[in-house]
Write a protein that holds these residues in place. Structure first.
Motif, PDB file in Angstrom:
ATOM      1  N   ASP A 243       0.818  -1.209   0.000  1.00  0.00           N
ATOM      2  CA  ASP A 243       0.000   0.000   0.000  1.00  0.00           C
ATOM      3  C   ASP A 243       0.856   1.265   0.000  1.00  0.00           C
ATOM      4  OD1 ASP A 243      -2.953  -0.827   0.207  1.00  0.00           O
ATOM      5  OD2 ASP A 243      -2.005  -2.070   1.736  1.00  0.00           O
ATOM      6  N   VAL A 244       1.950   1.250   0.737  1.00  0.00           N
ATOM      7  CA  VAL A 244       2.860   2.398   0.724  1.00  0.00           C
ATOM      8  C   VAL A 244       3.461   2.570  -0.666  1.00  0.00           C
ATOM      9  CG1 VAL A 244       5.075   3.263   1.582  1.00  0.00           C
ATOM     10  CG2 VAL A 244       3.400   2.334   3.188  1.00  0.00           C
ATOM     11  N   LEU A 263       8.844  -2.536 -10.706  1.00  0.00           N
ATOM     12  CA  LEU A 263       8.486  -2.945  -9.351  1.00  0.00           C
ATOM     13  C   LEU A 263       7.213  -2.220  -8.950  1.00  0.00           C
ATOM     14  CD1 LEU A 263      11.999  -2.791  -7.617  1.00  0.00           C
ATOM     15  CD2 LEU A 263      10.904  -4.736  -8.737  1.00  0.00           C
ATOM     16  N   LYS A 264       6.139  -2.947  -8.848  1.00  0.00           N
ATOM     17  CA  LYS A 264       4.854  -2.335  -8.494  1.00  0.00           C
ATOM     18  C   LYS A 264       3.949  -3.391  -7.888  1.00  0.00           C
ATOM     19  CE  LYS A 264       3.002  -3.053 -13.160  1.00  0.00           C
ATOM     20  NZ  LYS A 264       4.198  -3.726 -13.671  1.00  0.00           N
ATOM     21  N   PRO A 265       3.043  -2.975  -7.009  1.00  0.00           N
ATOM     22  CA  PRO A 265       2.050  -3.913  -6.475  1.00  0.00           C
ATOM     23  C   PRO A 265       1.077  -4.350  -7.573  1.00  0.00           C
ATOM     24  CG  PRO A 265       2.256  -1.946  -5.109  1.00  0.00           C
ATOM     25  CD  PRO A 265       2.973  -1.663  -6.381  1.00  0.00           C
ATOM     26  N   PHE A 270      -3.604  -0.807  -6.481  1.00  0.00           N
ATOM     27  CA  PHE A 270      -3.802   0.518  -7.083  1.00  0.00           C
ATOM     28  C   PHE A 270      -5.274   0.897  -7.126  1.00  0.00           C
ATOM     29  CE2 PHE A 270       0.474  -0.356  -8.676  1.00  0.00           C
ATOM     30  CZ  PHE A 270       1.091   0.867  -8.449  1.00  0.00           C
ATOM     31  N   GLU A 271      -6.146  -0.072  -7.296  1.00  0.00           N
ATOM     32  CA  GLU A 271      -7.585   0.224  -7.302  1.00  0.00           C
ATOM     33  C   GLU A 271      -8.032   0.812  -5.967  1.00  0.00           C
ATOM     34  OE1 GLU A 271      -9.876   0.157  -9.693  1.00  0.00           O
ATOM     35  OE2 GLU A 271      -8.281  -0.352 -11.123  1.00  0.00           O
ATOM     36  N   ARG A 272      -7.371   0.391  -4.879  1.00  0.00           N
ATOM     37  CA  ARG A 272      -7.721   0.938  -3.562  1.00  0.00           C
ATOM     38  C   ARG A 272      -7.335   2.401  -3.434  1.00  0.00           C
ATOM     39  NH1 ARG A 272      -5.967  -4.204  -1.377  1.00  0.00           N
ATOM     40  NH2 ARG A 272      -3.915  -3.418  -0.726  1.00  0.00           N
ATOM     41  N   THR A 277      -5.771   9.399  -4.083  1.00  0.00           N
ATOM     42  CA  THR A 277      -4.383   9.778  -3.827  1.00  0.00           C
ATOM     43  C   THR A 277      -3.976  10.939  -4.725  1.00  0.00           C
ATOM     44  OG1 THR A 277      -3.831   7.496  -3.235  1.00  0.00           O
ATOM     45  CG2 THR A 277      -1.994   8.958  -3.772  1.00  0.00           C
ATOM     46  N   PRO A 278      -3.541  12.071  -4.143  1.00  0.00           N
ATOM     47  CA  PRO A 278      -3.131  13.219  -4.957  1.00  0.00           C
ATOM     48  C   PRO A 278      -1.834  12.956  -5.715  1.00  0.00           C
ATOM     49  CG  PRO A 278      -3.573  13.860  -2.678  1.00  0.00           C
ATOM     50  CD  PRO A 278      -3.490  12.370  -2.709  1.00  0.00           C
ATOM     51  N   ASN A 279      -1.672  13.666  -6.820  1.00  0.00           N
ATOM     52  CA  ASN A 279      -0.434  13.688  -7.585  1.00  0.00           C
ATOM     53  C   ASN A 279       0.352  14.909  -7.118  1.00  0.00           C
ATOM     54  OD1 ASN A 279       1.535  14.330  -9.509  1.00  0.00           O
ATOM     55  ND2 ASN A 279       0.303  13.654 -11.245  1.00  0.00           N
ATOM     56  N   PHE A 280       1.505  14.694  -6.485  1.00  0.00           N
ATOM     57  CA  PHE A 280       2.313  15.798  -5.977  1.00  0.00           C
ATOM     58  C   PHE A 280       3.467  16.169  -6.909  1.00  0.00           C
ATOM     59  CE2 PHE A 280       0.673  13.990  -1.859  1.00  0.00           C
ATOM     60  CZ  PHE A 280      -0.127  15.080  -1.531  1.00  0.00           C
TER      61      PHE A 280
END
Length: 433
Positions: A243-244, A263-265, A270-272, A277-280
């Motif tokens: 999740d992080v 490397l990604k979950p 990502f659907e969660r 989640t903002p784009n910074f």
């Protein structure tokens, strides 16, 4: 480049500003010591970028593809390859390349659920981007005392972990000094506190055989010019938490093109997060990653060279009166890109010591300096802190703490000369009123 005299340089923080080039060609109008001792090397000079990295960067510039994400094309961008390389290097499940270590710390705090008004434990002995990341997240920094060996005071950490209500400890391995991470983790686990490690000064370093940055929930590293690898600016975030990692990728600014990360979950993670989640916009560029990838393989050699300099300088510095360098724990596999020492003098004498060093062409930084512009590592200069900290032990430590960069260009002869200058300057300062 405009030249600055040494008196002026004592008021510059070279963690953020490169000092002027200082050589034997410095104007003769500069006042020098009568004993003829003169160092004069620019201690902010970084290691040159390797030809391999330069060639990668030039090829990338010729392509024009400097942004890490692309709507078309095949293969993975340079930051994704860097993430894969670095995660393998430290033994982490995920790595996310971002714009700076400060950005990595901010993202880590947000991904762990830190909200406005929350309290976050953090180190007193650190650089200003650490409390800055906490302020950026809208949280309140609770400073933990520093010990005489420049690390976390475990008794104070225990007290504040039990009473502050903080759920995160942003631990800074400042200037490469690594606390007993096994003890820190046990204490934080006891109080339900997540650890975020600021590893800006410990890339490649380990505690008891395990890389710094992998002891807590998140590790944050720097690729700023004065750190262990250099892309001018850049940061890396590592974690084993799905999740992080997903939030970090989204927050860094992937524009939902997270499939371009090696490397990604899995997509369910990502659907969660992708709609909340903002784009910074804190992602790393292709160009920075191209410069960094070849440098990962150079870390071991650089570490050996830095530690030889540290050992040599430590031996020479401690020949001077009133100078002490704390011993290092055998479990602390550090990489020392700088050296710190305690100078057992009062503030006016330390000012005289610095003046005597500057007359001999040696620039040493003082953590206890009363001048805010001179150093960003003294908590008394962080007036944005919501509560004035009561940390008398840290104040006593910082008031006598000296800091010296150790570029890889330093020779054994340079170290001997630095030791001689410090010995002379300390002897003179010790007899002054």
């Amino acid at each position: 480049m405009k030249r600055l005299n040494w008196e002026h340089l004592l008021d510059i923080n070279t963690d953020s500003v490169m000092s002027a080039t200082l050589t034997d060609a410095t104007p003769t109008t500069m006042s020098r010591a009568p004993d003829g001792l003169w160092f004069g090397k620019d201690l902010s000079t970084p290691e040159p970028i390797s030809e391999e990295a330069i060639e990668r960067a030039v090829a990338l510039m010729r392509s024009g593809r400097l942004h890490r994400y692309g709507e078309q094309g095949s293969g993975y961008p340079e930051p994704s390859l860097l993430e894969q390389d670095y995660a393998a290097y430290v033994g982490s499940k995920y790595c996310v390349a971002v714009s700076s270590c400060g950005a990595a710390m901010f993202i880590a705090l947000k991904a762990l659920g830190v909200k406005a008004g929350d309290k976050v434990l953090t180190s007193t002995f650190t650089l200003s981007p650490v409390p800055g990341a906490i302020a950026h997240a809208g949280a309140e920094a609770v400073l933990v005392e520093a010990s005489g060996d420049y690390m976390t005071d475990m008794a104070d950490l225990e007290r504040k972990a039990a009473t502050s209500g903080a759920k995160v400890f942003l631990l800074s391995h400042m200037r490469g000094h690594i606390a007993d991470l096994r003890a820190v983790r046990a204490l934080c686990d006891k109080h339900g506190i997540a650890i975020v490690e600021d590893c800006a000064h410990t890339m490649g370093a380990k505690w008891d055989g395990q890389h710094t940055g992998t002891w807590g929930r998140v590790g944050c590293y720097s690729a700023q010019t004065y750190k262990h690898i250099n892309s001018g600016e850049g940061g890396l975030l590592v974690t084993d938490d799905d999740d992080v990692a997903a939030q970090a990728i989204l927050m860094s600014g992937c524009y939902m093109m997270y499939d371009q990360h090696i490397l990604k979950p899995v997509s369910e993670v990502f659907e969660r997060w992708k709609y909340v989640t903002p784009n910074f916009s804190m992602r790393m560029s292709n160009l920075a990653a191209a410069l960094l990838r070849p440098q990962i393989g150079q870390l071991a050699d650089r570490g050996r060279r830095w530690n030889h300099i540290y050992s040599t300088l430590g031996r020479e510095l401690t020949k001077a009166v009133n100078v002490s360098v704390p011993p290092r724990d055998a479990k602390e596999e550090f990489i020392a890109s700088s050296i710190q020492f305690t100078l057992d003098l009062d503030p006016p004498q330390i000012e005289r010591f610095l003046k005597e060093c500057s007359l001999r062409g040696l620039y040493i930084k003082w953590f206890g300096t009363p001048t805010p512009v001179a150093f960003t590592s003294n908590y008394e200069h962080w007036h944005y802190l919501q509560a004035k900290p009561d940390i008398p032990n840290s104040k006593a430590v910082l008031n006598q703490l000296m800091d010296l960069r150790t570029p890889l260009s330093l020779t054994d002869a340079d170290c001997l000369l630095i030791g001689q200058i410090v010995a002379v300057a300390t002897a003179i300062a010790g007899t002054s009123n």
